[in-house]
Design a protein around this motif. Sequence first.
Motif, PDB file in Angstrom:
ATOM      1  N   UNK A  35     -79.077  27.009 -39.530  1.00 32.55           N
ATOM      2  CA  UNK A  35     -78.800  26.183 -38.272  1.00 32.55           C
ATOM      3  C   UNK A  35     -78.637  24.683 -38.579  1.00 32.55           C
ATOM      4  N   UNK A  36     -77.483  24.020 -37.964  1.00 29.60           N
ATOM      5  CA  UNK A  36     -77.282  22.759 -38.284  1.00 29.60           C
ATOM      6  C   UNK A  36     -78.492  21.882 -37.572  1.00 29.60           C
ATOM      7  N   UNK A  37     -79.209  20.914 -38.196  1.00 28.77           N
ATOM      8  CA  UNK A  37     -79.997  20.203 -37.313  1.00 28.77           C
ATOM      9  C   UNK A  37     -79.445  19.374 -36.265  1.00 28.77           C
ATOM     10  N   UNK A  38     -78.243  19.151 -36.194  1.00 30.20           N
ATOM     11  CA  UNK A  38     -77.838  18.545 -34.842  1.00 30.20           C
ATOM     12  C   UNK A  38     -77.492  19.158 -33.702  1.00 30.20           C
ATOM     13  N   UNK A  39     -77.571  20.425 -34.095  1.00 28.67           N
ATOM     14  CA  UNK A  39     -77.050  21.449 -32.846  1.00 28.67           C
ATOM     15  C   UNK A  39     -78.213  21.679 -32.098  1.00 28.67           C
ATOM     16  N   UNK A  40     -78.357  21.125 -30.936  1.00 30.12           N
ATOM     17  CA  UNK A  40     -79.586  21.320 -29.908  1.00 30.12           C
ATOM     18  C   UNK A  40     -79.671  22.559 -29.545  1.00 30.12           C
ATOM     19  N   UNK A  41     -78.747  23.504 -29.289  1.00 31.61           N
ATOM     20  CA  UNK A  41     -79.181  25.079 -29.078  1.00 31.61           C
ATOM     21  C   UNK A  41     -79.960  25.645 -30.418  1.00 31.61           C
ATOM     22  N   UNK A  89     -82.814  29.917 -41.078  1.00 34.19           N
ATOM     23  CA  UNK A  89     -82.156  30.304 -42.195  1.00 34.19           C
ATOM     24  C   UNK A  89     -82.012  31.954 -41.917  1.00 34.19           C
ATOM     25  N   UNK A  90     -80.871  32.584 -42.085  1.00 35.15           N
ATOM     26  CA  UNK A  90     -80.945  33.988 -41.941  1.00 35.15           C
ATOM     27  C   UNK A  90     -80.216  34.490 -43.171  1.00 35.15           C
ATOM     28  N   UNK A  91     -81.271  34.881 -43.922  1.00 37.23           N
ATOM     29  CA  UNK A  91     -80.972  35.273 -45.558  1.00 37.23           C
ATOM     30  C   UNK A  91     -81.136  34.157 -46.481  1.00 37.23           C
ATOM     31  N   UNK A  92     -81.310  34.362 -47.550  1.00 36.83           N
ATOM     32  CA  UNK A  92     -81.332  33.269 -48.661  1.00 36.83           C
ATOM     33  C   UNK A  92     -80.695  33.756 -49.986  1.00 36.83           C
ATOM     34  N   UNK A  93     -79.864  32.880 -50.449  1.00 43.30           N
ATOM     35  CA  UNK A  93     -79.217  33.215 -51.659  1.00 43.30           C
ATOM     36  C   UNK A  93     -80.386  33.198 -52.894  1.00 43.30           C
ATOM     37  N   UNK A  94     -79.838  33.927 -53.703  1.00 47.49           N
ATOM     38  CA  UNK A  94     -80.883  34.102 -55.030  1.00 47.49           C
ATOM     39  C   UNK A  94     -81.028  32.877 -55.912  1.00 47.49           C
ATOM     40  N   UNK A  95     -82.280  32.247 -56.022  1.00 45.56           N
ATOM     41  CA  UNK A  95     -82.182  31.080 -56.545  1.00 45.56           C
ATOM     42  C   UNK A  95     -82.497  29.803 -55.749  1.00 45.56           C
ATOM     43  N   UNK A  96     -82.403  29.997 -54.408  1.00 49.88           N
ATOM     44  CA  UNK A  96     -82.337  28.879 -53.537  1.00 49.88           C
ATOM     45  C   UNK A  96     -83.658  28.521 -52.993  1.00 49.88           C
ATOM     46  N   UNK A  97     -84.496  29.414 -52.952  1.00 53.56           N
ATOM     47  CA  UNK A  97     -85.832  29.105 -52.347  1.00 53.56           C
ATOM     48  C   UNK A  97     -86.244  27.677 -52.702  1.00 53.56           C
ATOM     49  N   UNK A  98     -86.470  27.610 -54.125  1.00 58.81           N
ATOM     50  CA  UNK A  98     -87.063  26.187 -54.783  1.00 58.81           C
ATOM     51  C   UNK A  98     -86.336  25.040 -54.230  1.00 58.81           C
TER      52      UNK A  98
END
Length: 197
Positions: A19-25, A170-179
Amino acid sequence: MKRLLLLLASLLIAEVALAQPGNAADAAAGAKLARQALQTKGFTVGTAGPLIVAFEDPNCRFCNQLSKESAPLIAAGKLRVHVVLVAFLKPDSEGRAAGILQSADPAAAWEKNEAGFNELAEEGGYPVAQPSFETDRTLRTNLDNLKAGGQVATPTLLVCKKGQSTPSLLRGIDKGQLATVVAGAASVTAAGGCAAP
Protein backbone atom coordinates in the motif's frame (compact mmCIF):
# COMPACT_ATOMS: atom_id res chain seq x y z
CA MET A 1 -14.81 -25.65 -7.79
CA LYS A 2 -12.74 -26.29 -4.68
CA ARG A 3 -9.60 -26.75 -6.80
CA LEU A 4 -10.30 -23.51 -8.62
CA LEU A 5 -10.64 -21.67 -5.31
CA LEU A 6 -7.36 -23.17 -4.06
CA LEU A 7 -5.64 -22.18 -7.30
CA LEU A 8 -6.97 -18.63 -7.06
CA ALA A 9 -5.90 -18.45 -3.40
CA SER A 10 -2.37 -19.57 -4.29
CA LEU A 11 -2.16 -16.97 -7.04
CA LEU A 12 -3.22 -14.30 -4.59
CA ILE A 13 -0.70 -15.53 -2.05
CA ALA A 14 2.13 -15.21 -4.52
CA GLU A 15 1.26 -11.59 -5.25
CA VAL A 16 3.23 -8.93 -3.46
CA ALA A 17 1.42 -5.62 -3.11
CA LEU A 18 2.46 -2.70 -0.95
CA ALA A 19 0.00 0.00 0.00
CA GLN A 20 1.34 3.41 -0.92
CA PRO A 21 1.58 5.75 2.08
CA GLY A 22 0.03 8.60 0.08
CA ASN A 23 -3.10 6.68 -0.84
CA ALA A 24 -5.80 7.70 1.66
CA ALA A 25 -8.00 4.66 0.96
CA ASP A 26 -5.11 2.23 1.56
CA ALA A 27 -4.05 4.12 4.69
CA ALA A 28 -7.61 3.96 6.06
CA ALA A 29 -7.85 0.24 5.21
CA GLY A 30 -4.50 -0.43 6.94
CA ALA A 31 -5.55 1.47 10.06
CA LYS A 32 -8.93 -0.29 10.25
CA LEU A 33 -7.38 -3.73 9.68
CA ALA A 34 -4.76 -3.07 12.38
CA ARG A 35 -7.46 -2.08 14.90
CA GLN A 36 -9.51 -5.18 14.09
CA ALA A 37 -6.49 -7.49 14.15
CA LEU A 38 -5.41 -6.33 17.58
CA GLN A 39 -8.94 -6.66 18.99
CA THR A 40 -9.45 -10.31 18.04
CA LYS A 41 -7.79 -13.32 19.63
CA GLY A 42 -4.23 -13.66 18.43
CA PHE A 43 -0.81 -14.01 20.01
CA THR A 44 2.53 -12.26 19.89
CA VAL A 45 5.85 -13.94 19.18
CA GLY A 46 8.78 -12.02 20.67
CA THR A 47 9.14 -9.64 23.58
CA ALA A 48 11.08 -6.65 22.22
CA GLY A 49 11.35 -4.57 19.08
CA PRO A 50 8.72 -3.02 16.82
CA LEU A 51 5.39 -4.84 16.59
CA ILE A 52 4.11 -5.90 13.19
CA VAL A 53 0.82 -7.72 12.54
CA ALA A 54 0.73 -10.83 10.34
CA PHE A 55 -2.40 -12.62 9.08
CA GLU A 56 -1.25 -16.21 8.56
CA ASP A 57 -2.69 -19.62 7.69
CA PRO A 58 -0.98 -22.54 9.50
CA ASN A 59 -0.62 -24.37 6.16
CA CYS A 60 0.92 -21.42 4.30
CA ARG A 61 4.41 -22.03 2.93
CA PHE A 62 5.00 -18.30 2.47
CA CYS A 63 4.06 -17.78 6.13
CA ASN A 64 6.57 -20.48 7.04
CA GLN A 65 9.21 -18.58 5.06
CA LEU A 66 8.26 -15.45 7.03
CA SER A 67 8.61 -17.37 10.32
CA LYS A 68 12.08 -18.58 9.36
CA GLU A 69 13.20 -15.09 8.42
CA SER A 70 11.68 -13.46 11.48
CA ALA A 71 13.15 -15.96 14.01
CA PRO A 72 16.64 -14.39 14.21
CA LEU A 73 15.17 -10.86 14.41
CA ILE A 74 12.82 -11.97 17.20
CA ALA A 75 15.64 -13.73 19.05
CA ALA A 76 17.77 -10.55 18.83
CA GLY A 77 14.93 -8.41 20.25
CA LYS A 78 14.54 -6.52 16.98
CA LEU A 79 11.01 -7.64 16.13
CA ARG A 80 7.69 -8.78 17.59
CA VAL A 81 5.06 -10.41 15.40
CA HIS A 82 1.38 -10.37 16.39
CA VAL A 83 -0.03 -13.40 14.57
CA VAL A 84 -3.68 -13.37 13.54
CA LEU A 85 -4.66 -16.82 12.35
CA VAL A 86 -6.92 -17.37 9.37
CA ALA A 87 -7.90 -20.73 7.90
CA PHE A 88 -8.69 -21.08 4.21
CA LEU A 89 -5.84 -22.73 2.31
CA LYS A 90 -6.52 -26.41 3.00
CA PRO A 91 -9.37 -28.46 4.47
CA ASP A 92 -7.44 -28.97 7.73
CA SER A 93 -6.34 -25.34 8.09
CA GLU A 94 -9.25 -24.63 10.44
CA GLY A 95 -8.48 -27.61 12.68
CA ARG A 96 -4.76 -26.80 12.76
CA ALA A 97 -5.46 -23.13 13.57
CA ALA A 98 -7.91 -24.27 16.26
CA GLY A 99 -5.29 -26.53 17.82
CA ILE A 100 -2.87 -23.61 18.01
CA LEU A 101 -5.39 -21.08 19.38
CA GLN A 102 -6.85 -23.53 21.92
CA SER A 103 -3.43 -24.59 23.26
CA ALA A 104 -2.18 -23.40 26.65
CA ASP A 105 0.53 -21.33 24.89
CA PRO A 106 -0.48 -20.34 21.34
CA ALA A 107 2.88 -18.66 20.61
CA ALA A 108 4.75 -21.88 21.51
CA ALA A 109 2.20 -23.93 19.52
CA TRP A 110 2.77 -21.65 16.52
CA GLU A 111 6.53 -22.13 16.80
CA LYS A 112 5.96 -25.91 16.87
CA ASN A 113 3.73 -25.63 13.80
CA GLU A 114 6.40 -23.72 11.92
CA ALA A 115 9.31 -25.92 13.06
CA GLY A 116 7.46 -29.04 11.92
CA PHE A 117 6.22 -27.54 8.65
CA ASN A 118 6.17 -30.09 5.80
CA GLU A 119 7.23 -28.12 2.74
CA LEU A 120 6.45 -30.92 0.29
CA ALA A 121 2.87 -31.36 1.55
CA GLU A 122 2.54 -27.65 2.46
CA GLU A 123 1.21 -28.49 5.91
CA GLY A 124 1.96 -27.12 9.32
CA GLY A 125 3.38 -29.32 12.04
CA TYR A 126 0.81 -28.76 14.78
CA PRO A 127 -1.93 -31.35 15.42
CA VAL A 128 -5.43 -30.68 14.16
CA ALA A 129 -8.16 -30.09 16.78
CA GLN A 130 -11.92 -29.65 16.77
CA PRO A 131 -12.61 -25.91 16.98
CA SER A 132 -14.70 -24.72 19.89
CA PHE A 133 -17.58 -22.34 19.17
CA GLU A 134 -15.43 -19.40 20.33
CA THR A 135 -12.45 -20.45 18.19
CA ASP A 136 -14.65 -20.98 15.14
CA ARG A 137 -16.08 -17.48 15.61
CA THR A 138 -12.57 -16.02 16.02
CA LEU A 139 -11.32 -17.64 12.82
CA ARG A 140 -14.37 -16.47 10.86
CA THR A 141 -13.96 -12.92 12.21
CA ASN A 142 -10.27 -12.92 11.31
CA LEU A 143 -11.03 -14.08 7.75
CA ASP A 144 -13.84 -11.53 7.39
CA ASN A 145 -11.45 -8.78 8.54
CA LEU A 146 -8.83 -9.92 6.03
CA LYS A 147 -11.43 -9.95 3.23
CA ALA A 148 -12.54 -6.45 4.19
CA GLY A 149 -8.90 -5.37 3.90
CA GLY A 150 -9.18 -5.98 0.15
CA GLN A 151 -7.68 -9.41 -0.52
CA VAL A 152 -7.47 -12.85 1.02
CA ALA A 153 -3.74 -13.56 0.88
CA THR A 154 -1.26 -14.89 3.41
CA PRO A 155 0.87 -13.59 4.83
CA THR A 156 -0.73 -10.17 4.92
CA LEU A 157 1.38 -7.82 7.01
CA LEU A 158 0.73 -4.50 8.67
CA VAL A 159 4.00 -2.65 9.14
CA CYS A 160 4.71 0.87 10.38
CA LYS A 161 7.52 2.44 8.42
CA LYS A 162 9.55 5.41 9.55
CA GLY A 163 7.59 8.65 9.25
CA GLN A 164 4.19 7.04 8.71
CA SER A 165 1.20 7.62 10.96
CA THR A 166 -0.74 4.58 9.71
CA PRO A 167 0.50 1.06 8.90
CA SER A 168 1.39 -0.05 5.39
CA LEU A 169 -0.41 -3.12 4.13
CA LEU A 170 1.81 -5.76 2.52
CA ARG A 171 0.31 -8.80 0.85
CA GLY A 172 3.09 -11.32 0.70
CA ILE A 173 6.77 -10.68 1.14
CA ASP A 174 9.72 -11.60 -1.03
CA LYS A 175 12.34 -13.93 0.37
CA GLY A 176 15.02 -11.89 2.16
CA GLN A 177 12.89 -8.72 2.28
CA LEU A 178 11.84 -8.83 5.95
CA ALA A 179 15.02 -7.33 7.45
CA THR A 180 14.73 -4.37 5.08
CA VAL A 181 11.02 -3.95 5.82
CA VAL A 182 11.51 -3.82 9.59
CA ALA A 183 14.67 -1.66 9.54
CA GLY A 184 13.61 1.59 11.19
CA ALA A 185 10.08 0.28 11.70
CA ALA A 186 7.78 1.43 14.48
CA SER A 187 5.11 -0.54 16.29
CA VAL A 188 1.56 -0.93 15.06
CA THR A 189 -0.77 0.33 17.81
CA ALA A 190 -4.14 -0.97 18.96
CA ALA A 191 -5.67 2.30 17.74
CA GLY A 192 -4.57 1.44 14.18
CA GLY A 193 -1.70 3.91 14.08
CA CYS A 194 2.06 3.86 14.34
CA ALA A 195 4.05 4.47 17.51
CA ALA A 196 7.16 6.62 17.30
CA PRO A 197 10.26 4.47 16.60
